[in-house]
Structures are given as structure tokens and as C-alpha cells.
Scaffold this motif. Structure first.
Motif, PDB file in Angstrom:
ATOM      1  N   PRO A  82     -19.469   4.833   0.043  1.00 39.84           N
ATOM      2  CA  PRO A  82     -20.560   4.563  -0.891  1.00 39.84           C
ATOM      3  C   PRO A  82     -20.023   3.948  -2.191  1.00 39.84           C
ATOM      4  CG  PRO A  82     -20.708   6.798  -0.026  1.00 39.84           C
ATOM      5  CD  PRO A  82     -19.378   6.243   0.397  1.00 39.84           C
ATOM      6  N   ARG A  83     -20.875   3.236  -2.883  1.00 42.95           N
ATOM      7  CA  ARG A  83     -20.506   2.628  -4.162  1.00 42.95           C
ATOM      8  C   ARG A  83     -19.929   3.695  -5.099  1.00 42.95           C
ATOM      9  NH1 ARG A  83     -22.953   1.399  -9.337  1.00 42.95           N
ATOM     10  NH2 ARG A  83     -22.265  -0.678  -9.966  1.00 42.95           N
ATOM     11  N   GLY A  84     -18.802   3.386  -5.726  1.00 39.86           N
ATOM     12  CA  GLY A  84     -18.199   4.291  -6.700  1.00 39.86           C
ATOM     13  C   GLY A  84     -17.242   5.314  -6.116  1.00 39.86           C
ATOM     14  N   THR A  85     -17.036   5.301  -4.796  1.00 32.31           N
ATOM     15  CA  THR A  85     -16.107   6.266  -4.199  1.00 32.31           C
ATOM     16  C   THR A  85     -14.756   5.610  -3.936  1.00 32.31           C
ATOM     17  OG1 THR A  85     -16.842   5.794  -1.952  1.00 32.31           O
ATOM     18  CG2 THR A  85     -17.944   7.600  -3.108  1.00 32.31           C
ATOM     19  N   ALA A  86     -13.725   6.429  -3.964  1.00 32.94           N
ATOM     20  CA  ALA A  86     -12.366   5.933  -3.733  1.00 32.94           C
ATOM     21  C   ALA A  86     -12.073   5.901  -2.240  1.00 32.94           C
ATOM     22  CB  ALA A  86     -11.346   6.811  -4.447  1.00 32.94           C
ATOM     23  N   VAL A  87     -11.479   4.794  -1.800  1.00 28.99           N
ATOM     24  CA  VAL A  87     -10.970   4.702  -0.427  1.00 28.99           C
ATOM     25  C   VAL A  87      -9.678   5.501  -0.371  1.00 28.99           C
ATOM     26  CG1 VAL A  87     -10.164   3.137   1.378  1.00 28.99           C
ATOM     27  CG2 VAL A  87     -12.044   2.443  -0.120  1.00 28.99           C
ATOM     28  N   PHE A  88      -8.848   5.327  -1.399  1.00 26.18           N
ATOM     29  CA  PHE A  88      -7.664   6.150  -1.608  1.00 26.18           C
ATOM     30  C   PHE A  88      -7.352   6.130  -3.092  1.00 26.18           C
ATOM     31  CE2 PHE A  88      -6.054   1.984  -0.102  1.00 26.18           C
ATOM     32  CZ  PHE A  88      -5.345   1.562  -1.214  1.00 26.18           C
ATOM     33  N   ASN A  89      -6.576   7.126  -3.522  1.00 21.51           N
ATOM     34  CA  ASN A  89      -6.203   7.240  -4.931  1.00 21.51           C
ATOM     35  C   ASN A  89      -4.718   6.982  -5.119  1.00 21.51           C
ATOM     36  OD1 ASN A  89      -8.678   8.152  -6.367  1.00 21.51           O
ATOM     37  ND2 ASN A  89      -8.562   9.771  -4.818  1.00 21.51           N
ATOM     38  N   GLU A  90      -4.381   6.452  -6.274  1.00 20.86           N
ATOM     39  CA  GLU A  90      -2.985   6.245  -6.636  1.00 20.86           C
ATOM     40  C   GLU A  90      -2.237   7.563  -6.470  1.00 20.86           C
ATOM     41  OE1 GLU A  90      -0.468   4.891 -10.620  1.00 20.86           O
ATOM     42  OE2 GLU A  90      -2.629   4.632 -10.582  1.00 20.86           O
ATOM     43  N   GLY A  91      -1.102   7.522  -5.768  1.00 19.89           N
ATOM     44  CA  GLY A  91      -0.299   8.722  -5.553  1.00 19.89           C
ATOM     45  C   GLY A  91      -0.576   9.448  -4.246  1.00 19.89           C
ATOM     46  N   ASP A  92      -1.690   9.122  -3.565  1.00 19.14           N
ATOM     47  CA  ASP A  92      -1.982   9.741  -2.269  1.00 19.14           C
ATOM     48  C   ASP A  92      -0.964   9.264  -1.233  1.00 19.14           C
ATOM     49  OD1 ASP A  92      -4.258  10.926  -3.302  1.00 19.14           O
ATOM     50  OD2 ASP A  92      -5.676   9.629  -2.230  1.00 19.14           O
ATOM     51  N   PRO A  93      -0.584  10.135  -0.288  1.00 19.52           N
ATOM     52  CA  PRO A  93       0.283   9.661   0.804  1.00 19.52           C
ATOM     53  C   PRO A  93      -0.493   8.670   1.673  1.00 19.52           C
ATOM     54  CG  PRO A  93      -0.394  11.944   1.169  1.00 19.52           C
ATOM     55  CD  PRO A  93      -0.918  11.542  -0.177  1.00 19.52           C
ATOM     56  N   PRO A  94       0.186   7.674   2.224  1.00 16.94           N
ATOM     57  CA  PRO A  94      -0.531   6.654   3.006  1.00 16.94           C
ATOM     58  C   PRO A  94      -1.051   7.215   4.331  1.00 16.94           C
ATOM     59  CG  PRO A  94       1.815   6.270   3.125  1.00 16.94           C
ATOM     60  CD  PRO A  94       1.621   7.403   2.161  1.00 16.94           C
ATOM     61  N   ARG A  95      -2.351   7.116   4.522  1.00 16.12           N
ATOM     62  CA  ARG A  95      -2.939   7.533   5.805  1.00 16.12           C
ATOM     63  C   ARG A  95      -3.264   6.329   6.660  1.00 16.12           C
ATOM     64  NH1 ARG A  95      -7.582   8.193   2.408  1.00 16.12           N
ATOM     65  NH2 ARG A  95      -9.296   6.955   3.253  1.00 16.12           N
TER      66      ARG A  95
ATOM     67  N   ASP B 108       6.128   0.655   3.026  1.00 20.94           N
ATOM     68  CA  ASP B 108       7.192   1.350   2.292  1.00 20.94           C
ATOM     69  C   ASP B 108       7.273   2.834   2.608  1.00 20.94           C
ATOM     70  OD1 ASP B 108       7.850  -1.005   1.051  1.00 20.94           O
ATOM     71  OD2 ASP B 108       6.921  -0.484  -0.870  1.00 20.94           O
ATOM     72  N   ARG B 109       6.253   3.351   3.296  1.00 20.44           N
ATOM     73  CA  ARG B 109       6.168   4.794   3.566  1.00 20.44           C
ATOM     74  C   ARG B 109       6.248   5.598   2.266  1.00 20.44           C
ATOM     75  NH1 ARG B 109      10.352   3.803   7.984  1.00 20.44           N
ATOM     76  NH2 ARG B 109       9.074   3.191   9.739  1.00 20.44           N
ATOM     77  N   ARG B 110       5.516   5.104   1.286  1.00 20.66           N
ATOM     78  CA  ARG B 110       5.446   5.747  -0.031  1.00 20.66           C
ATOM     79  C   ARG B 110       3.982   5.938  -0.392  1.00 20.66           C
ATOM     80  NH1 ARG B 110       9.900   2.616  -3.746  1.00 20.66           N
ATOM     81  NH2 ARG B 110      11.688   3.236  -2.497  1.00 20.66           N
ATOM     82  N   PRO B 111       3.706   6.748  -1.416  1.00 16.85           N
ATOM     83  CA  PRO B 111       2.308   6.926  -1.831  1.00 16.85           C
ATOM     84  C   PRO B 111       1.671   5.601  -2.249  1.00 16.85           C
ATOM     85  CG  PRO B 111       3.707   8.605  -2.812  1.00 16.85           C
ATOM     86  CD  PRO B 111       4.628   7.610  -2.158  1.00 16.85           C
ATOM     87  N   TYR B 112       0.343   5.565  -2.155  1.00 16.90           N
ATOM     88  CA  TYR B 112      -0.374   4.364  -2.589  1.00 16.90           C
ATOM     89  C   TYR B 112      -0.050   4.102  -4.059  1.00 16.90           C
ATOM     90  CZ  TYR B 112      -3.176   4.637   1.676  1.00 16.90           C
ATOM     91  OH  TYR B 112      -3.583   4.659   2.986  1.00 16.90           O
ATOM     92  N   PRO B 113       0.328   2.857  -4.407  1.00 19.85           N
ATOM     93  CA  PRO B 113       0.697   2.559  -5.791  1.00 19.85           C
ATOM     94  C   PRO B 113      -0.498   2.324  -6.711  1.00 19.85           C
ATOM     95  CG  PRO B 113       0.975   0.610  -4.450  1.00 19.85           C
ATOM     96  CD  PRO B 113       0.580   1.730  -3.518  1.00 19.85           C
ATOM     97  N   ALA B 114      -1.712   2.321  -6.165  1.00 19.70           N
ATOM     98  CA  ALA B 114      -2.913   2.058  -6.949  1.00 19.70           C
ATOM     99  C   ALA B 114      -4.094   2.745  -6.276  1.00 19.70           C
ATOM    100  CB  ALA B 114      -3.159   0.545  -7.036  1.00 19.70           C
ATOM    101  N   THR B 115      -5.219   2.763  -6.961  1.00 19.35           N
ATOM    102  CA  THR B 115      -6.457   3.323  -6.433  1.00 19.35           C
ATOM    103  C   THR B 115      -7.321   2.190  -5.892  1.00 19.35           C
ATOM    104  OG1 THR B 115      -6.399   5.194  -7.959  1.00 19.35           O
ATOM    105  CG2 THR B 115      -8.569   4.589  -7.081  1.00 19.35           C
TER     106      THR B 115
END
Length: 160
Positions: A57-70, A110-117
Motif C-alpha cells: 500500500p502507499r506509504g509502506t516500506a518494501v524493506f528498511n535500511e539495515g534489514d537483512p536481505p530477503r 553483497d549478502r549485507r543488509p539493505y543500504p537504503a529504505t
């Protein structure tokens, strides 16, 4: 006609980018395009069967900065803003993902957390490909690996 304004910020100022105008909802119908287009048709079709369709939905995050990559995401419909938080907690817009574009690739590669939201600016729909499926394609198809690296390089240019 609908339009959407985008605001870019720096630590000292905010400036607007001209509105994006479009006549109908932005939509993408061929998931085998883009980085999957380089794969043999049967492989690309099998890969798309592993996608997980998600609505945002509008305004929701697909992923957040720092989350592990799913997973990495292919935007099917809508508009996604990719941004980082500045040290003063102001959002720094980096890029817009439009239908047919991939995002979240850097974290998966990179197998690292998302660098951005990644935030839905309007109701959006994505196809998510898991890191395991992505890795299988990356390791098994050199042409896919090159396409994925090129796409990630283009989006990584926006990451400070």
C-alpha cells in the motif's frame, strides 16, 4: 492525468524535481524482461515461477535500511522511492524504481543488509526473488551475472 512530486534533500536544502506525469497506473507485464531477458526462455520462465508476488500500500516500506536481505525485487506496478536517512534524520532520496526495474540487488549480491529504505509512493506490486534462487541464477548463468552486476552498479551509484 495523475502526477507525483518528488523531493530531494541535502543537509542544507530541499528541492523539488518536476512532477512525474502519466495517464494510467504504471504497470509492467513481462517479468522475463530486464536482467532475466538474457536467460534462455525456459530458464527465465522457471525463475519467474519462484517469484513471490507482494502488494505494498502507499506509504509502506518494501524493506528498511539495515534489514537483512530477503530478496531482490522486480517492480510490476506503482512507484518505489529508494532513500537513506541523513545523520539529522531527514530522508535523502536516491532513486525511483519504476515498473520493470529491479531494486534491492546490492544487498542480495553483497549478502549485507539493505543500504537504503524502499518506500511505496503509490499502491505498488512487486515480484520478490529469494537470495537462494538469485544465487543459483548468478552462479549458473554468466550472462545473467553480468546483467545483474550492471543493474546493481547503476543503483549503487546512488548509494553514498
Amino acid at each position: 492525468m495523475r502526477e507525483s512530486s518528488v523531493y530531494y534533500t541535502t543537509p542544507s536544502k530541499v528541492f523539488a524535481v518536476p512532477p512525474i506525469r502519466y495517464n494510467s497506473p504504471m504497470q509492467f507485464t513481462d517479468p522475463t524482461a530486464g536482467i532475466l531477458a538474457c536467460l534462455p526462455d525456459g530458464v527465465a520462465r522457471r525463475a519467474t515461477r519462484a517469484f513471490v508476488r507482494r502488494r505494498h500500500p502507499r506509504g509502506t516500506a518494501v524493506f528498511n535500511e539495515g534489514d537483512p536481505p530477503r530478496g531482490a525485487f522486480l517492480l510490476r506496478a506503482g512507484l518505489i522511492k529508494i532513500f537513506k536517512q541523513s545523520p539529522s534524520d531527514r530522508p535523502l532520496a536516491m532513486e525511483l524504481a519504476r515498473p520493470g526495474e529491479w531494486f534491492g540487488l546490492v544487498a542480495v549480491l553483497d549478502r549485507r543488509p539493505y543500504p537504503a529504505t524502499a518506500l511505496a509512493l503509490e499502491p505498488s506490486e512487486t515480484d520478490e526473488i529469494s537470495p537462494a534462487v538469485f544465487e543459483t541464477l548468478f552462479q549458473g548463468h554468466r550472462v545473467f551475472a553480468r546483467a545483474a552486476l550492471a543493474a546493481a552498479r547503476n543503483s549503487a551509484a546512488c548509494v553514498p
